[in-house]
Design an enzyme around this catalytic site. Sequence first.
Site, PDB file in Angstrom:
ATOM      1  N   LYS A 184      -4.008   9.381  15.155  1.00 28.63           N
ATOM      2  CA  LYS A 184      -2.655   9.390  15.840  1.00 28.63           C
ATOM      3  C   LYS A 184      -2.618  10.033  16.823  1.00 28.63           C
ATOM      4  O   LYS A 184      -3.616  11.012  17.182  1.00 28.63           O
ATOM      5  CB  LYS A 184      -1.373   9.875  14.671  1.00 28.63           C
ATOM      6  CG  LYS A 184      -1.541   8.999  13.642  1.00 28.63           C
ATOM      7  CD  LYS A 184      -0.236   8.629  13.109  1.00 28.63           C
ATOM      8  CE  LYS A 184       0.043   7.756  11.541  1.00 28.63           C
ATOM      9  NZ  LYS A 184       0.238   6.638  11.760  1.00 28.63           N
ATOM     10  N   LYS A 188       0.951  -1.101  -0.101  1.00 34.36           N
ATOM     11  CA  LYS A 188       0.027   0.031   0.121  1.00 34.36           C
ATOM     12  C   LYS A 188       1.004   1.281  -0.063  1.00 34.36           C
ATOM     13  O   LYS A 188       1.926   1.135   0.502  1.00 34.36           O
ATOM     14  CB  LYS A 188      -0.864   0.036   1.150  1.00 34.36           C
ATOM     15  CG  LYS A 188      -0.389   0.193   2.572  1.00 34.36           C
ATOM     16  CD  LYS A 188      -1.349   0.334   3.668  1.00 34.36           C
ATOM     17  CE  LYS A 188      -1.879   1.735   4.044  1.00 34.36           C
ATOM     18  NZ  LYS A 188      -0.972   2.309   4.701  1.00 34.36           N
ATOM     19  N   GLU A 220      -3.855   4.779  17.512  1.00 35.16           N
ATOM     20  CA  GLU A 220      -2.392   4.825  17.668  1.00 35.16           C
ATOM     21  C   GLU A 220      -1.888   5.781  18.647  1.00 35.16           C
ATOM     22  O   GLU A 220      -2.370   7.003  18.557  1.00 35.16           O
ATOM     23  CB  GLU A 220      -1.814   4.905  16.227  1.00 35.16           C
ATOM     24  CG  GLU A 220      -2.124   4.277  15.401  1.00 35.16           C
ATOM     25  CD  GLU A 220      -1.096   4.320  14.141  1.00 35.16           C
ATOM     26  OE1 GLU A 220      -0.156   3.747  13.936  1.00 35.16           O
ATOM     27  OE2 GLU A 220      -1.694   4.979  13.301  1.00 35.16           O
ATOM     28  N   LYS A 240      -3.074 -10.300  10.178  1.00 32.84           N
ATOM     29  CA  LYS A 240      -2.843 -10.302  11.719  1.00 32.84           C
ATOM     30  C   LYS A 240      -3.873 -11.536  11.961  1.00 32.84           C
ATOM     31  O   LYS A 240      -4.901 -11.491  11.664  1.00 32.84           O
ATOM     32  CB  LYS A 240      -3.219  -9.003  12.043  1.00 32.84           C
ATOM     33  CG  LYS A 240      -2.388  -7.697  12.153  1.00 32.84           C
ATOM     34  CD  LYS A 240      -2.869  -6.446  12.666  1.00 32.84           C
ATOM     35  CE  LYS A 240      -2.054  -5.223  12.382  1.00 32.84           C
ATOM     36  NZ  LYS A 240      -1.021  -5.145  13.166  1.00 32.84           N
ATOM     37  N   HIS A 264      -7.032  -0.319   6.119  1.00 32.12           N
ATOM     38  CA  HIS A 264      -7.146  -1.211   7.110  1.00 32.12           C
ATOM     39  C   HIS A 264      -8.318  -1.318   7.521  1.00 32.12           C
ATOM     40  O   HIS A 264      -9.095  -2.486   8.056  1.00 32.12           O
ATOM     41  CB  HIS A 264      -6.143  -0.770   8.289  1.00 32.12           C
ATOM     42  CG  HIS A 264      -4.895  -0.832   8.009  1.00 32.12           C
ATOM     43  ND1 HIS A 264      -4.361  -1.647   7.101  1.00 32.12           N
ATOM     44  CD2 HIS A 264      -3.812  -0.019   7.995  1.00 32.12           C
ATOM     45  CE1 HIS A 264      -2.912  -1.314   6.523  1.00 32.12           C
ATOM     46  NE2 HIS A 264      -2.588  -0.226   7.541  1.00 32.12           N
ATOM     47  N   ASP A 283      -2.531  -5.926   2.489  1.00 32.13           N
ATOM     48  CA  ASP A 283      -2.915  -4.827   3.542  1.00 32.13           C
ATOM     49  C   ASP A 283      -2.532  -5.439   4.718  1.00 32.13           C
ATOM     50  O   ASP A 283      -3.022  -6.560   4.882  1.00 32.13           O
ATOM     51  CB  ASP A 283      -4.484  -4.749   3.479  1.00 32.13           C
ATOM     52  CG  ASP A 283      -4.796  -3.822   4.639  1.00 32.13           C
ATOM     53  OD1 ASP A 283      -4.367  -3.967   5.759  1.00 32.13           O
ATOM     54  OD2 ASP A 283      -5.582  -2.815   4.298  1.00 32.13           O
ATOM     55  N   HIS A 284      -1.490  -5.234   5.338  1.00 34.47           N
ATOM     56  CA  HIS A 284      -0.862  -6.113   6.461  1.00 34.47           C
ATOM     57  C   HIS A 284      -1.841  -6.230   7.395  1.00 34.47           C
ATOM     58  O   HIS A 284      -1.691  -7.249   8.290  1.00 34.47           O
ATOM     59  CB  HIS A 284       0.356  -5.480   6.967  1.00 34.47           C
ATOM     60  CG  HIS A 284       0.286  -4.281   8.043  1.00 34.47           C
ATOM     61  ND1 HIS A 284      -0.004  -2.983   7.795  1.00 34.47           N
ATOM     62  CD2 HIS A 284       0.313  -4.277   9.266  1.00 34.47           C
ATOM     63  CE1 HIS A 284       0.027  -2.298   8.629  1.00 34.47           C
ATOM     64  NE2 HIS A 284       0.233  -3.118   9.883  1.00 34.47           N
ATOM     65  N   ASP A 295      -4.686   6.648   4.665  1.00 35.48           N
ATOM     66  CA  ASP A 295      -3.651   5.945   5.351  1.00 35.48           C
ATOM     67  C   ASP A 295      -4.077   4.596   6.164  1.00 35.48           C
ATOM     68  O   ASP A 295      -3.741   3.505   6.023  1.00 35.48           O
ATOM     69  CB  ASP A 295      -2.627   6.701   6.309  1.00 35.48           C
ATOM     70  CG  ASP A 295      -1.481   6.083   6.792  1.00 35.48           C
ATOM     71  OD1 ASP A 295      -0.953   5.206   5.962  1.00 35.48           O
ATOM     72  OD2 ASP A 295      -1.199   6.184   8.222  1.00 35.48           O
TER      73      ASP A 295
END
Length: 516
Positions: A367, A175, A243, A209, A267, A204-205, A262
Amino acid sequence: MSAPVPSDHDDAVAGLATNLLAEGLETVRRAPPGVLVVFGASGDLTHRKLLPALESLSRRRLLPAAFAMIGVARTEMSDDGFRDVMASAVPDAGPGWAEIIKNSVYITGEYAHPDTFDALQRRLRELDESVGTGGNRTYYLATVPDVFGEVAQALGKVGLNQPTEGGTARLVIEKPFGRDRETARQLDSTLHSVFDEDQIYRIDHYLGKETVQNVLALRFANAIFEPLWNRNYIDHVQVTVAETVGVEKRGSFYEKAGALRDIVQNHVMQVLSLTLMEPPGSVDAEGIRGEKVKALRSVVVPEHSAVPNIAVRAQYDSGWVEGNAVPGYRQEEGVSRDSETETYVALKLAVDNWRWAGVPIYVRTGKRLPKRVTEVSLQFKEVPHLAFPKEAARGLHPNALVVRVQPDEGVTLRFGAKVPGQAFVVRDVLMDFSYGAAFLEAPPDAYERLLLDAMAGDPTLFIRSDEVDTAWGIVQPLLEVWADGGAPLAGYGAGSWGPRPADALLERDGRKWRTP
Ligand code: BG6
């Protein structure tokens, strides 16, 4: 030259026994012999994620001895220099890592220059000969996104897009996939001019998971949740991706991205699609990906005029996070002093289908929030009639099922119980499942799973072309309205749970954000 005979390393693969294997619960997937070509090999992602993930795969004996890496990047480096980078990325490496390092090489070159790809072709052939990598090639684009298309085209020009006889050629792409729907479509058509869709693995990491995959297990391996998983019982859904970090060293990248691109477009949409989807016929690439896209297609694409009412964008000011004073976003390195980029998004979505009609989905990400936490919370409806006096049920809230994606991975069910004592007072209690306690093994890093799946040719946890497009379609009106200055940018103190308008978004509906 004939392929090398299996080594001790390969034999040991057969003896692999994790606690799950010992219980006969896992069938081991291993990578076949092959070469992983990483473009952008001198970069941060390679160092921080890909090399440690590969080493871990090798330590867990999921990589064959006939495996090598080719690093490609503009940074000048020799083969030995790259081998040193590989070694330094994993200080406590297992014994297999040295073998992989020995096999691996590096090419210094421009991403669109024919010399780079001639060199690549030559070295791939050499490795097939010397290491026995069997013509299996996985090209991983870990570069800046601007060059994704040109690298793919350059691979095509020298024929590396075509699998060799008996081999495979796959393209793994990081991405961000485009910066809006239009640029994503352009990138897709460039990739498709060179690679077939079934050769393309869009990462998409979050899908790597364990806990994100566990949404599928929770829903479809149990009889008791699915009957409740719909508009009859669920009042609303909250997805939180919070985050504590700021933009770290990525200010100049983030300036052009913002939280919507982002985190939300990728995600959040991934987590959401697994939460909303219908049961698949089978848990394979076809079944899962088909249902995920169907679910995303049911998400109502917001009208432009509705955007100010359903979305909040905000940017962090200075504040305190985890006991440390931190600067505001505009003071971060690489960030413009009058930046209008959002570091926080809150959003209300609707889903138009039989299962979810009328159930609002509230999403927030930011964030510099007080806690690092990603969770999906299904908030159930109130009981139809509360038989207890109000004051006896002051500590009682509607049931909630919370899937904790990270950290402290697990699932919590909130329900009411009687407080011990003579009076009949009820309040919330929690029933908790924690990964750490239930399974002895720590879950592997997301990149480990994704690298292995790409090399083994399983696209289930990668994003299909139509899915990326649908996800962009949902956020596109927000991008457009925000780019036109059609929504104010709110501020929030670093270390707070976000701006006031985000609270108001739920309060208008008589609801509140959870405090994770
Ligand atoms: C990345 C974003 O995709 O995901 C980062 O670009 C973000 O900004 C990261 O920090 C979060 O990933 P994780 O795995 O730490 O939740």
